[in-house]
Motif scaffolding. Structure first.
Motif, PDB file in Angstrom:
ATOM      1  N   LEU A  24     -36.591 -37.946   6.728  1.00  0.00           N
ATOM      2  CA  LEU A  24     -35.567 -36.943   6.566  1.00  0.00           C
ATOM      3  C   LEU A  24     -36.101 -35.783   5.770  1.00  0.00           C
ATOM      4  CD1 LEU A  24     -32.884 -37.337   3.882  1.00  0.00           C
ATOM      5  CD2 LEU A  24     -34.742 -38.940   3.880  1.00  0.00           C
ATOM      6  N   SER A  25     -35.298 -34.769   5.613  1.00  0.00           N
ATOM      7  CA  SER A  25     -35.764 -33.542   4.995  1.00  0.00           C
ATOM      8  C   SER A  25     -35.080 -33.313   3.667  1.00  0.00           C
ATOM      9  CB  SER A  25     -35.500 -32.353   5.920  1.00  0.00           C
ATOM     10  OG  SER A  25     -36.132 -32.547   7.151  1.00  0.00           O
ATOM     11  N   CYS A  26     -35.836 -32.766   2.738  1.00  0.00           N
ATOM     12  CA  CYS A  26     -35.305 -32.526   1.401  1.00  0.00           C
ATOM     13  C   CYS A  26     -35.789 -31.184   0.885  1.00  0.00           C
ATOM     14  CB  CYS A  26     -35.732 -33.644   0.451  1.00  0.00           C
ATOM     15  SG  CYS A  26     -34.996 -35.225   0.872  1.00  0.00           S
ATOM     16  N   ASP A  27     -35.533 -30.928  -0.369  1.00  0.00           N
ATOM     17  CA  ASP A  27     -35.830 -29.647  -0.986  1.00  0.00           C
ATOM     18  C   ASP A  27     -37.320 -29.329  -0.941  1.00  0.00           C
ATOM     19  OD1 ASP A  27     -36.488 -28.068  -3.702  1.00  0.00           O
ATOM     20  OD2 ASP A  27     -34.477 -27.565  -3.026  1.00  0.00           O
ATOM     21  N   ALA A  28     -37.640 -28.037  -0.923  1.00  0.00           N
ATOM     22  CA  ALA A  28     -39.031 -27.612  -0.804  1.00  0.00           C
ATOM     23  C   ALA A  28     -39.871 -28.025  -2.004  1.00  0.00           C
ATOM     24  CB  ALA A  28     -39.098 -26.096  -0.624  1.00  0.00           C
ATOM     25  N   GLY A  48     -23.068 -37.261  11.320  1.00  0.00           N
ATOM     26  CA  GLY A  48     -22.654 -38.642  11.468  1.00  0.00           C
ATOM     27  C   GLY A  48     -21.195 -38.811  11.098  1.00  0.00           C
ATOM     28  N   ALA A  49     -20.347 -37.929  11.629  1.00  0.00           N
ATOM     29  CA  ALA A  49     -18.948 -37.857  11.207  1.00  0.00           C
ATOM     30  C   ALA A  49     -18.185 -39.143  11.472  1.00  0.00           C
ATOM     31  CB  ALA A  49     -18.257 -36.684  11.904  1.00  0.00           C
ATOM     32  N   ASP A  50     -18.580 -39.901  12.490  1.00  0.00           N
ATOM     33  CA  ASP A  50     -17.845 -41.110  12.850  1.00  0.00           C
ATOM     34  C   ASP A  50     -18.408 -42.359  12.193  1.00  0.00           C
ATOM     35  OD1 ASP A  50     -16.230 -39.560  14.521  1.00  0.00           O
ATOM     36  OD2 ASP A  50     -17.605 -39.816  16.215  1.00  0.00           O
ATOM     37  N   VAL A  51     -19.391 -42.196  11.315  1.00  0.00           N
ATOM     38  CA  VAL A  51     -20.042 -43.339  10.681  1.00  0.00           C
ATOM     39  C   VAL A  51     -19.378 -43.609   9.334  1.00  0.00           C
ATOM     40  CG1 VAL A  51     -22.216 -44.279   9.828  1.00  0.00           C
ATOM     41  CG2 VAL A  51     -22.199 -42.784  11.838  1.00  0.00           C
ATOM     42  N   VAL A  52     -18.980 -44.859   9.115  1.00  0.00           N
ATOM     43  CA  VAL A  52     -18.260 -45.264   7.902  1.00  0.00           C
ATOM     44  C   VAL A  52     -19.236 -45.807   6.864  1.00  0.00           C
ATOM     45  CG1 VAL A  52     -16.492 -46.824   6.986  1.00  0.00           C
ATOM     46  CG2 VAL A  52     -16.212 -45.792   9.259  1.00  0.00           C
ATOM     47  N   ASP A  53     -19.018 -45.473   5.596  1.00  0.00           N
ATOM     48  CA  ASP A  53     -19.806 -46.040   4.502  1.00  0.00           C
ATOM     49  C   ASP A  53     -19.345 -47.462   4.203  1.00  0.00           C
ATOM     50  OD1 ASP A  53     -20.924 -43.545   4.335  1.00  0.00           O
ATOM     51  OD2 ASP A  53     -20.241 -43.120   2.301  1.00  0.00           O
ATOM     52  N   TYR A  54     -20.300 -48.381   4.066  1.00  0.00           N
ATOM     53  CA  TYR A  54     -20.035 -49.727   3.579  1.00  0.00           C
ATOM     54  C   TYR A  54     -20.879 -49.956   2.336  1.00  0.00           C
ATOM     55  CZ  TYR A  54     -17.815 -50.643   8.110  1.00  0.00           C
ATOM     56  OH  TYR A  54     -17.000 -50.592   9.213  1.00  0.00           O
ATOM     57  N   ALA A 101     -26.679 -39.832  10.699  1.00  0.00           N
ATOM     58  CA  ALA A 101     -27.033 -39.375  12.046  1.00  0.00           C
ATOM     59  C   ALA A 101     -27.939 -40.373  12.751  1.00  0.00           C
ATOM     60  CB  ALA A 101     -27.714 -38.004  11.973  1.00  0.00           C
ATOM     61  N   TRP A 102     -28.709 -41.144  11.976  1.00  0.00           N
ATOM     62  CA  TRP A 102     -29.593 -42.139  12.586  1.00  0.00           C
ATOM     63  C   TRP A 102     -28.807 -43.273  13.233  1.00  0.00           C
ATOM     64  CZ3 TRP A 102     -34.609 -42.075  13.716  1.00  0.00           C
ATOM     65  CH2 TRP A 102     -35.411 -41.097  13.100  1.00  0.00           C
ATOM     66  N   MET A 103     -27.512 -43.369  12.936  1.00  0.00           N
ATOM     67  CA  MET A 103     -26.688 -44.381  13.587  1.00  0.00           C
ATOM     68  C   MET A 103     -26.202 -43.926  14.961  1.00  0.00           C
ATOM     69  SD  MET A 103     -27.072 -46.516  11.287  1.00  0.00           S
ATOM     70  CE  MET A 103     -26.141 -47.850  12.011  1.00  0.00           C
ATOM     71  N   GLN A 104     -26.513 -42.666  15.315  1.00  0.00           N
ATOM     72  CA  GLN A 104     -26.081 -42.112  16.588  1.00  0.00           C
ATOM     73  C   GLN A 104     -27.236 -41.622  17.454  1.00  0.00           C
ATOM     74  OE1 GLN A 104     -23.453 -39.149  14.839  1.00  0.00           O
ATOM     75  NE2 GLN A 104     -21.655 -40.429  15.233  1.00  0.00           N
ATOM     76  N   TYR A 105     -28.413 -41.437  16.845  1.00  0.00           N
ATOM     77  CA  TYR A 105     -29.565 -40.889  17.557  1.00  0.00           C
ATOM     78  C   TYR A 105     -30.830 -41.630  17.131  1.00  0.00           C
ATOM     79  CZ  TYR A 105     -26.260 -36.988  17.926  1.00  0.00           C
ATOM     80  OH  TYR A 105     -25.147 -36.208  18.138  1.00  0.00           O
ATOM     81  N   ARG A 292     -36.419 -33.174  15.136  1.00  0.00           N
ATOM     82  CA  ARG A 292     -35.592 -33.555  13.989  1.00  0.00           C
ATOM     83  C   ARG A 292     -34.259 -32.823  13.925  1.00  0.00           C
ATOM     84  NH1 ARG A 292     -38.044 -31.543   9.543  1.00  0.00           N
ATOM     85  NH2 ARG A 292     -39.144 -30.098  10.891  1.00  0.00           N
ATOM     86  N   ALA A 293     -33.960 -32.005  14.894  1.00  0.00           N
ATOM     87  CA  ALA A 293     -32.747 -31.188  14.816  1.00  0.00           C
ATOM     88  C   ALA A 293     -31.488 -32.038  14.718  1.00  0.00           C
ATOM     89  CB  ALA A 293     -32.660 -30.266  16.024  1.00  0.00           C
ATOM     90  N   PHE A 294     -31.502 -33.241  15.298  1.00  0.00           N
ATOM     91  CA  PHE A 294     -30.313 -34.083  15.262  1.00  0.00           C
ATOM     92  C   PHE A 294     -29.925 -34.475  13.842  1.00  0.00           C
ATOM     93  CE2 PHE A 294     -33.503 -37.344  14.845  1.00  0.00           C
ATOM     94  CZ  PHE A 294     -32.882 -38.359  14.146  1.00  0.00           C
ATOM     95  N   GLU A 295     -30.884 -34.427  12.903  1.00  0.00           N
ATOM     96  CA  GLU A 295     -30.608 -34.774  11.507  1.00  0.00           C
ATOM     97  C   GLU A 295     -29.890 -33.652  10.757  1.00  0.00           C
ATOM     98  OE1 GLU A 295     -33.775 -37.417   9.455  1.00  0.00           O
ATOM     99  OE2 GLU A 295     -34.884 -35.899  10.546  1.00  0.00           O
ATOM    100  N   GLY A 296     -29.788 -32.483  11.383  1.00  0.00           N
ATOM    101  CA  GLY A 296     -29.232 -31.345  10.676  1.00  0.00           C
ATOM    102  C   GLY A 296     -30.282 -30.549   9.931  1.00  0.00           C
ATOM    103  N   VAL A 297     -31.544 -30.776  10.249  1.00  0.00           N
ATOM    104  CA  VAL A 297     -32.645 -30.087   9.578  1.00  0.00           C
ATOM    105  C   VAL A 297     -32.709 -28.638  10.033  1.00  0.00           C
ATOM    106  CG1 VAL A 297     -35.143 -30.023   9.241  1.00  0.00           C
ATOM    107  CG2 VAL A 297     -33.947 -32.219   9.353  1.00  0.00           C
TER     108      VAL A 297
END
Length: 496
Positions: A24-28, A48-54, A101-105, A292-297
């Motif tokens: 994943l991507s983080c600060d420079a 990952g709007a439809d993914v629930v936190d457990y 997002a990794w739960m969908q792609y 990586r675009a699917f991650e929101g990068v």
């Protein structure tokens, strides 16, 4: 590569597959596993709007029976592909927030659909929302280590297996980047819990000084244009010389769009500035053309070609002006108003121990792990790389300034890591190591078969974790073959 005979997916009944992977991507400013682009928690949740936190209960210290403290570790579930008797995949996070997002792609979901897998994603302790302690003080960070993370994984695997009636199933660990290392090490340390491992872009050899990273950057830039790394080197050398003349600071401030007038009070100031500019190229090379675009990068459109074309554009002026143009391009792409090159500002952020402060974004936790376990310092100590000005002492001084840890202490910790896991001498079975030739991290991974039971998949022309991202029409043929190879290895090993 090893020659394997592959079975059919029908032989996978009652088999459980545990997948560890993370890119994943983080600060420079993030050190170690370089990340290009800014990816906020808000962006992650939109993806990952439809993914629930457990939440899963873990012990704070798995190696001290007298310490009964516990905490809640975040994880996600995708059961849309699951068929009774099918495998279970667990994607485990690394040195940043676990991205739903990794739960969908991702390629792992392609495998899950074929194999009828139940999918989990487990966030790494001390990253994202998985907060084992009240803050990030150095005394609390002693509970952050790969060993504790592996123990988290083992406990999660056992409890999930018991709770879901999966105890007799086989488990296979997958991982990419740092969790790729964890995947290999989990198979090594917990062979009774992991049947096999896929360790993508996994540096398995810890080293304090890692100038080879920048050597691969040189070769990767040269793969587009032999002139490109020469131009970058000339530009970096030119700027380094200019930094010795305070009369030029106002021009440098303007040209590189700095947040405040350039002021260099120490070697650490100049090294931090030069590293930040080199990071523009390092980050792009590491993730060149990865999907990586699917991650929101943000910034996936910036490639080696884009940067080398800027460096070759004589209409911009000399190499110094082109180097500055690259920096401004990156600021614009990442929607950043200006570049703050001050080492003091970096220290101010990274020494903040609050979960809500700038410390996590600055990479406080990962810098701690590099100081206490891995090193991985991408220094300019080799003549066969394109940059100037941030040698090993610069990186080691950060361990001293942030965690009061001496260079000798770092050396001991890195040695202990290799003693624990074996480094290049890792001995196990059923581990595969996919790597990309463009990715600088392959220099610490495995690119040739260690044995028939530990094969390598070296993918020419691809970068970090490329085989884990969703497939697309423009992928290189060898990337598709690598994904297929991993799947066939799964089928083969799960029959053994």
């Amino acid at each position: 590569m090893a020659v394997l005979t592959f079975g059919s997916s029908s032989d996978l009944k009652y088999v459980l597959v545990l997948v560890l992977c993370f890119c994943l991507s983080c600060d420079a400013r993030f050190k170690g596993f370089r990340r290009f682009g800014v990816q906020s928690e808000a962006t992650q949740h939109r993806r990952g709007a439809d993914v629930v936190d457990y939440w899963f209960t873990q012990r704070l210290d798995h190696f001290n029976g007298a310490d009964t403290r516990v905490w809640k570790q975040r994880y996600f579930i995708n059961d849309s592909f699951y068929r009774p008797g099918g495998p279970v995949f667990l994607m485990i996070g690394g040195e940043g927030p676990a991205n739903p997002a990794w739960m969908q792609y991702g390629t792992w979901l392609t495998y899950a659909e074929k194999l009828g897998a139940l999918c989990f994603l487990l966030e790494h302790r001390f990253y994202g929302k998985s907060h084992p302690t009240e803050d990030l003080s150095t005394s609390n960070l002693r509970f952050l280590s790969s060993r504790q993370a592996l123990a988290d994984l083992a406990h999660f695997r056992v409890v999930v297996a018991e709770g879901r009636g999966l105890g007799a199933s086989r488990w296979v660990v997958f991982g990419g980047s740092y969790p790729g290392s964890l995947a290999a090490w989990f198979r090594l340390k917990y062979p009774h819990l992991a049947h096999a491992a896929i360790a993508t872009s996994a540096p398995i050899h810890a080293t304090v000084n890692f100038p080879e990273y920048l050597e691969v950057v040189w070769r990767s830039l040269a793969s587009y244009s032999s002139e490109c790394p020469l131009l970058v080197k000339k530009a970096s050398d030119t700027l380094s010389q200019m930094l010795k003349n305070p009369l030029l600071y106002s021009n440098i401030t303007r040209d590189f769009q700095l947040c405040s007038p350039l002021q260099l009070d120490s070697f650490m100031d100049s090294a931090h500035f030069l590293e930040a500019l080199a990071g523009n190229f390092m980050d792009v090379v590491q993730y060149n053309q990865d999907n990586r675009a699917f991650e929101g990068v943000v910034g996936t459109n910036i490639t080696i070609k884009v940067l080398c074309d800027v460096m070759a554009d004589a209409s911009l002026g000399g190499v110094y002006e082109r180097y500055a143009a690259v920096s401004r391009l990156m600021l614009h792409t990442l929607s950043q108003r200006c570049l703050d090159p001050r080492y003091s500002a970096f220290l101010h952020d990274i020494t903040n121990t609050s979960w809500s402060g700038p410390g996590p974004a600055a990479g406080r936790q990962w810098v701690y792990q590099t100081c206490t376990e891995f090193g991985f310092y991408q220094s300019t100590d080799s003549p066969n790389q394109p940059f100037t000005g941030f040698p090993l002492p610069y990186h080691l001084q950060q361990c001293e300034d942030i965690f009061n840890m001496s260079a000798g202490g770092v050396e001991v910790c890195v040695r202990d890591t290799n003693e624990c896991y074996g480094g290049y001498g890792l001995r196990a079975t059923r581990i595969v190591f996919p790597n990309g030739s463009i990715d600088p991290w392959h220099a610490l991974s495995v690119t040739q078969d260690l044995s028939t039971a530990m094969p390598a998949i070296f993918i020419k022309g691809t970068a970090h974790c490329a085989n884990m991202y969703p497939a697309r029409a423009e992928d290189l043929p060898q990337l598709g073959l690598a994904r297929d190879h991993v799947y066939l290895l799964l089928q083969q090993w799960l029959k053994e």
